[in-house]
Design an enzyme around this catalytic site. Sequence first.
Site, short mmCIF file in Angstrom:
data_model
loop_
_atom_site.label_atom_id
_atom_site.label_comp_id
_atom_site.label_asym_id
_atom_site.label_seq_id
_atom_site.Cartn_x
_atom_site.Cartn_y
_atom_site.Cartn_z
N THR A 70 18.53 20.03 -2.91
CA THR A 70 19.53 20.38 -1.66
C THR A 70 20.33 19.18 -1.19
OG1 THR A 70 19.33 21.19 0.59
CG2 THR A 70 17.47 19.98 -0.42
N ASP A 71 21.43 19.71 -0.43
CA ASP A 71 22.17 18.67 0.07
C ASP A 71 21.41 18.02 1.30
OD1 ASP A 71 22.33 20.63 1.99
OD2 ASP A 71 24.54 20.68 1.82
N GLU A 72 20.42 18.68 1.60
CA GLU A 72 19.84 18.11 3.06
C GLU A 72 19.00 16.85 2.77
OE1 GLU A 72 17.76 21.41 5.31
OE2 GLU A 72 19.11 23.10 4.46
N TYR A 117 11.13 19.62 5.48
CA TYR A 117 11.60 20.05 4.24
C TYR A 117 12.74 19.28 3.29
CZ TYR A 117 14.99 22.64 1.52
OH TYR A 117 15.90 23.17 0.15
N LYS A 160 11.87 17.57 -0.36
CA LYS A 160 12.71 17.67 -1.49
C LYS A 160 13.26 16.39 -1.87
CE LYS A 160 14.16 20.88 -3.30
NZ LYS A 160 13.84 21.94 -4.41
P1 TYD Z 1 19.29 28.08 7.54
O1 TYD Z 1 19.71 29.35 6.93
O2 TYD Z 1 17.79 28.08 7.94
O3 TYD Z 1 19.62 27.04 6.57
P2 TYD Z 1 19.50 25.35 7.13
O4 TYD Z 1 18.72 25.16 8.04
O5 TYD Z 1 18.76 25.06 5.56
O6 TYD Z 1 20.88 24.72 7.14
O7 TYD Z 1 20.25 27.93 8.98
C1 TYD Z 1 21.54 27.85 8.56
C2 TYD Z 1 22.01 27.27 10.13
O8 TYD Z 1 21.87 28.39 11.05
C3 TYD Z 1 21.42 26.27 10.85
O9 TYD Z 1 22.34 25.56 11.45
C4 TYD Z 1 20.31 26.50 11.63
C5 TYD Z 1 21.24 28.18 12.10
N1 TYD Z 1 20.29 29.28 12.57
C6 TYD Z 1 20.31 29.58 13.76
O10 TYD Z 1 21.27 29.22 14.35
N2 TYD Z 1 19.48 30.95 13.98
C7 TYD Z 1 18.87 31.21 13.15
O11 TYD Z 1 17.85 32.07 13.48
C8 TYD Z 1 18.46 30.50 11.87
C9 TYD Z 1 17.61 31.06 10.82
C10 TYD Z 1 19.35 29.53 11.71
#
Ligand code: TYD
Length: 330
Positions: A112-114, A137, A141
């Site tokens: 992942t890019d994270e 997380y 990774k």
């Molecule tokens: P997510 O799909 O959990 O992926 P990641 O955190 O790995 O990028 O979240 C995408 C973005 O959306 C992230 O900035 C967190 C935000 N988010 C919300 O605002 N509300 C939510 O309920 C969720 C699940 C994520």
Amino acid sequence: MVPRFPETTIVNLDKLTYAGNLQSLRTIESAPNYTFVHGDICDLDLIQRLFAQYNFTTVVHFAAESHVDRSIHAPIDFVKSNVEGTVSLLQAARAAWSNSDQRQCRFLHVSTDEVFGALGASGKFTIDTHYAPRSPYAASKAAADHFVRAYATTYDLPVVISNCSNNYGPYQFPEKLIPLAIVRALEMAPIPVYSRGENVRDWLHVEDHCEALALMLRQGLNGETYLVGGSGECSNLGLLRLLLTIVDEELDRPAGTSLSLITFVKDRPGHDFRYAIDASKLITELGWEPNHTLAAGLRTTVKWYLANRPWLKAVMDETYRTYLQTQYSV
Ligand code: TYD
């Protein structure tokens, strides 16, 4: 279903934890070159037995706990699956391939890019960006990526690493933002948005991601890392405006119905502000290009979820609903 690579035998090993479901595999389960094995990547004995039975020449390692919010509540689960699981696969591949022509073998690690941490308002992650994971997380990774590189350096294991941006598309478990918002809109339930929805993600359609992985498998160079991103940068609020407008159109609802469900909630701890990928190496060296624009990809994704409500119902059991309620209290 006509198998995409008829000359290849595919063994799919999956533990079927909360986000895995055999219903997601229905379209391939009867393909003649496909076998499903229910098991855990941490179970080294099992992995070694599978290597002995099938003589694998390729491992594509997708298996991971991947939801940041869950990693905040249960970091040790992430160490187990993402770090220990990866090392167990590496160990089995190393043992099985030590006496064979390693040039014929490949361990593709999907990451992942994270692992690169968070960006400010400008700039992109490149293959030279230093690792700076910030969530449990991302840390798990990053540790896995380091182990993969260590096996390449120490044991000459033929590896390729892929670091991709946020995926979306069919079959995604509805804990991730896009399917979560579609499900909540369908139920006319509040859609939780962290803080003010200003965080930016670079959205990549899952089929474009898979095409990139197929290229890496066939043409990628041993030991190389490729970054995959869809050039689909969008703030969470911008994304939801686009998505929920499509949901209303597809459901023949008055414009703005689903948007009105957006509810701003307390921010995620350590919430990374922005991710963006420079995929130029993949584009110039392997000829990859994404086929889905964000707007078109979101529309097909919404249509898929609306057409597959039995699948949604099956994956969202009571346990998951309780989790959602305690998680967001909305
Ligand atoms: P997510 O799909 O959990 O992926 P990641 O955190 O790995 O990028 O979240 C995408 C973005 O959306 C992230 O900035 C967190 C935000 N988010 C919300 O605002 N509300 C939510 O309920 C969720 C699940 C994520």
